[in-house]
Write an enzyme that holds these catalytic residues in place. Structure first.
Site, PDB file in Angstrom:
ATOM      1  N   ARG A  54       0.815  -1.221   0.000  1.00 14.47           N
ATOM      2  CA  ARG A  54       0.000   0.000   0.000  1.00 14.47           C
ATOM      3  C   ARG A  54       0.849   1.273   0.000  1.00 14.47           C
ATOM      4  NH1 ARG A  54      -3.742  -1.162   5.038  1.00 14.47           N
ATOM      5  NH2 ARG A  54      -1.695  -1.908   5.738  1.00 14.47           N
ATOM      6  N   ASN A 114      -6.540  -3.057   2.330  1.00 11.85           N
ATOM      7  CA  ASN A 114      -6.415  -4.501   2.509  1.00 11.85           C
ATOM      8  C   ASN A 114      -7.780  -5.068   2.837  1.00 11.85           C
ATOM      9  OD1 ASN A 114      -3.657  -4.600   2.160  1.00 11.85           O
ATOM     10  ND2 ASN A 114      -3.181  -4.676   4.346  1.00 11.85           N
TER      11      ASN A 114
END
Length: 774
Positions: free
Chosen positions: A31, A49
């Site tokens: 990320r 996520n």
């Protein structure tokens, strides 16, 4: 001109697209990297996520979106593995994003992400740890987004700090700032910590008393130089450590651990140090330095370390440090190599919590280096080797760094749990087209290891969020895992014959289907006829097989006692030539027995008194090793075969084989080894004794047997597809030469490269067979 102008406008138009990204994409800096790429390519949107991996929504021009995705695929984070990026539908929303953000993780009804394995400490963290001006100077738990613990500390998915054992440590303001800063290497690094807020080391004596010292590492280094044994908590469990150059210390470790002969692994600081004690190829160097940090079996140099470390073995297992503490223990240049072996009693699972360590290892270790970061899942070191044939990777133990990364199948399978075998066992769980294989668990011969086995099943099932319909297990009625499966009533039980599972495992990892010849050689496997198999040529597929050929039966006087005392098998082989009355022969192995013992074993073999029979090639290796006087009594599994192979010194050239015959027996072929035994005895009694050459001739004979039988079966079954599996193919000479000979004969031959060829790969095969039958 109008068309070109419109086209340019189209290229400049902002689009919104959503992507599903699967693979190892959580807890590996994924990320943060996408966040930085979004800034570089002027994209807004969000990333999060969830239980299926990563969900990404991008708002930018089509060119910038394509460039961002290309860069992500080309240069992912070091620990990431992208298995797929697929554009998915999104809501018909006209929302405009002002920035790119990382959204809170969310739990979906189904979980399909891949659990990240543990990784070694990265160079950036090592540089910081070595800098006296850095707040993390000599900090034994330094980590960042690109390194550190993962699988061993994860309690549940998605992978967030609150779902790991790091939840016990609240980040200090400085660590929290790093965690929140997108430009920082520790941005969203879940195990982030420092000396102010993170885990700490603790030193204790063997009776559990705390030892106060200003510098634990320096104290331990001084004790290691004095010959002390240290129990050290590592990434996935405890290691036992001694100075590798201190022969007395190594000997004491063997005595206390009750491990008299099996080789120990050595830890050195880097590949250059490894090259001083062993030959290191470029591929082996790459493996040593990989983030998985396995033990790599290397050909050892003579007279560099005490022979007691790896007795009667031309190879030595070498591993580089994976944790900050291990690097600190190797900072003393006068002690460049440490024995680094699993912290357990022989036959028991690796210890992974502080209380158990002191209780179980207190009679072995002099000192304990503990810490207060809990390990949720014990994970032992992986053991690998680079094959001479094709320079490919070969697993002897698939564990830390690799587990529980899945094996991908060619098609989807139903949710199945497979319980593996009795020795070197692993657990596998099928989900979709993936089989998630656990870390090495060990031998299920004691309650502690079996409890670890059951715990691993439950933990993987929870992490993967599956509700299995089927449990697969071995055919052997006495295996603990089989009995456990049959005792429960919630799941359908499918029992899979041991050697069929081996064959299916090799087929699965190589993406094979259709009629196949499975050459499956090992020590012990329960056959469908109730006898012990182990020298098998199967023909069929993942659904069903026929036993097309096998080794002539060998008697095992005393049953399991013959496995521990191969000299009994040697006597049984001699009775095949001489009957019950074996003459006085000048054979090295017989010198270890009295006349009475020899007569008793011979009578047992001939009269079938407590003498089960087996077709096992592994037992044939044991018997030949004992006849030659190499190993008449074993202290660890496959010792006789390993020491017989050691006589070849990793030189793979073939020699003139002994005689053998292939005979038709009912509806299958049988390999008669008696001509070989007769010729071997003649060589032993009538000529000068060259044990190395006799070993080479025996090994060459086994290669020729495989080749001859495979060629005949190929013609009979009308297939050229051959797979090699079973623990006997851990033998380098056998594997490399068999691959060469079968390929030269025009057959398409495959071996294991993703999972162990020994019983560590059985659970994968059980999944595949059970799926075909369910």
């Amino acid at each position: 001109m109008q068309n070109c102008h419109d086209s340019a406008k189209q290229c400049d138009a902002v689009e919104t697209r959503r992507y599903r990204i699967c693979g190892i994409v959580q807890g590996v800096g994924f990320r943060p990297l996408v966040h930085r790429l979004a800034r570089s390519f002027e994209a807004t949107g969000w990333i999060l996520n969830d239980s299926e991996g990563v969900l990404l929504e991008l708002q930018a021009t089509s060119i910038h979106i394509a460039q961002l995705i290309d860069e992500l695929v080309s240069n992912p984070p070091p620990m990431a593995r992208i298995n797929g990026i697929v554009e998915v539908p999104r809501e018909n929303s006209v929302q405009q994003y002002a920035e790119f953000s990382i959204r809170k993780s969310r739990q979906l009804t189904r979980m399909d992400t891949i659990i990240p394995p543990d990784s070694n400490v990265c160079q950036d963290c090592l540089d910081e740890m070595s800098d006296p001006q850095n707040p993390r100077y000599r900090y034994a738990f330094i980590n960042c987004t690109n390194c550190g613990p993962r699988y061993s500390i994860i309690q549940a998915m998605p992978y967030d700090r609150s779902q790991t054992t790091m939840q016990a440590f609240a980040m200090c303001p400085a660590c929290q700032h790093e965690y929140d800063d997108i430009n920082n290497r520790r941005y969203h690094a879940q195990p982030n910590a420092c000396p102010e807020c993170g885990p700490k080391l603790e030193l204790r004596s063997r009776n559990g008393e705390t030892i106060i010292t200003n510098d634990i590492v320096k104290f331990v280094l001084a004790r290691l130089k004095e010959g002390a044994i240290i129990a050290m908590k590592s990434l996935g469990g405890f290691h036992l450590v001694v100075d590798a150059n201190n022969e007395n210390a190594v000997s004491q470790l063997r005595t206390r651990k009750r491990r008299d002969a099996k080789a120990f692994a050595i830890m050195v600081r880097d590949a250059n140090h490894a090259a001083r004690i062993a030959s290191v190829s470029s591929q082996e160097k790459k493996l040593l330095e990989s983030s998985e940090r396995p033990i790599v079996l290397l050909r050892k140099r003579k007279n560099t370390l005490p022979e007691i470390i790896a007795p009667h073995n031309p190879s030595i297992g070498v591993i580089l440090p994976s944790t900050p503490l291990q690097y600190l223990l190797l900072e003393d240049s006068t002690m460049p190599a440490l024995v680094m072996t699993s912290g357990n009693l022989s036959g028991h699972p690796i210890v992974f919590d502080n209380t158990s360590a002191i209780a179980q290892l207190g009679e072995i270790a002099d000192y304990f280096i503990l810490n207060d970061r809990d390990i949720h899942t014990r994970v032992d070191d992986s053991v690998v080797r680079v094959m001479a044939h094709g320079n490919n990777l070969s697993f002897l133990r698939r564990s830390r760094g690799y587990a529980p990364y899945p094996v991908h199948l060619s098609s989807r399978v139903a949710p199945i749990i497979a319980l593996g075998a009795e020795l070197k066992t692993t657990v596998s769980i099928a989900k979709g087209n993936k089989v998630f294989m656990s870390q090495h668990i060990g031998d299920l011969k004691n309650d502690l290891t079996f409890a670890s086995h059951l715990s691993c099943v439950n933990h993987l099932q929870k992490l993967l969020d599956i509700e299995p319909k089927v449990v697969a297990c071995d055919l052997h009625p006495a295996f603990r895992s089989t009995r456990r499966a049959l005792e429960q009533s919630q799941l359908r039980v499918i029992q899979v014959q041991h050697h069929h599972a081996h064959m299916a495992s090799c087929m699965a990892e190589n993406g094979l289907s259709g009629k196949t010849i499975g050459v499956v050689f090992d020590g012990t496997g329960y056959g469908v006829d109730g006898t012990i198999w182990g020298g098998e040529f199967l023909v069929g597929d993942t659904r069903s097989v026929k036993r097309a050929a096998h080794l002539r039966h060998i008697g095992l006087p005393g049953g399991d006692s013959a496995v521990k005392e191969p000299i009994r098998i040697a006597i049984s082989l001699l009775t095949e030539i001489y009957g019950e009355h074996i003459p006085e022969l000048s054979i090295p192995g017989l010198l270890t027995l009295s006349a009475d013992q020899r007569n008793v074993f011979a009578k047992m073999a001939i009269r079938k008194i407590n003498t089960p029979v087996t077709s096992s090639i592994g037992r044939l290796f044991d018997g030949i090793s004992a006849l030659l006087g190499i190993c008449t009594h074993i202290e660890y599994e496959a010792q006789a075969a390993i020491e017989l192979e050691a006589l070849l010194y990793s030189d793979f050239h073939m020699s003139h084989p002994f005689a053998f015959s292939i005979v038709e027996s009912e509806d299958h072929l049988e390999v008669d080894y008696r001509p070989m035994i007769h010729e071997l005895i003649t060589e032993l009694t009538a000529h000068s004794l060259d044990l190395s050459e006799l070993s080479r001739r025996f090994h060459s004979t086994i290669v020729e047997i495989i080749t001859a039988v495979s060629i005949r079966l190929s013609a009979l079954a009308r297939t050229q597809q051959v797979v090699l599996s079973g623990g006997v193919f851990c033998n380098e000479f056998l594997l490399n030469n068999t691959l060469d000979r079968l390929q030269a004969a025009g057959l398409k031959v495959y071996c294991h490269q993703l999972v162990p060829t020994n019983d560590g790969g059985i659970s994968l095969g059980q999944i595949v067979v059970a799926s075909s039958l369910s």
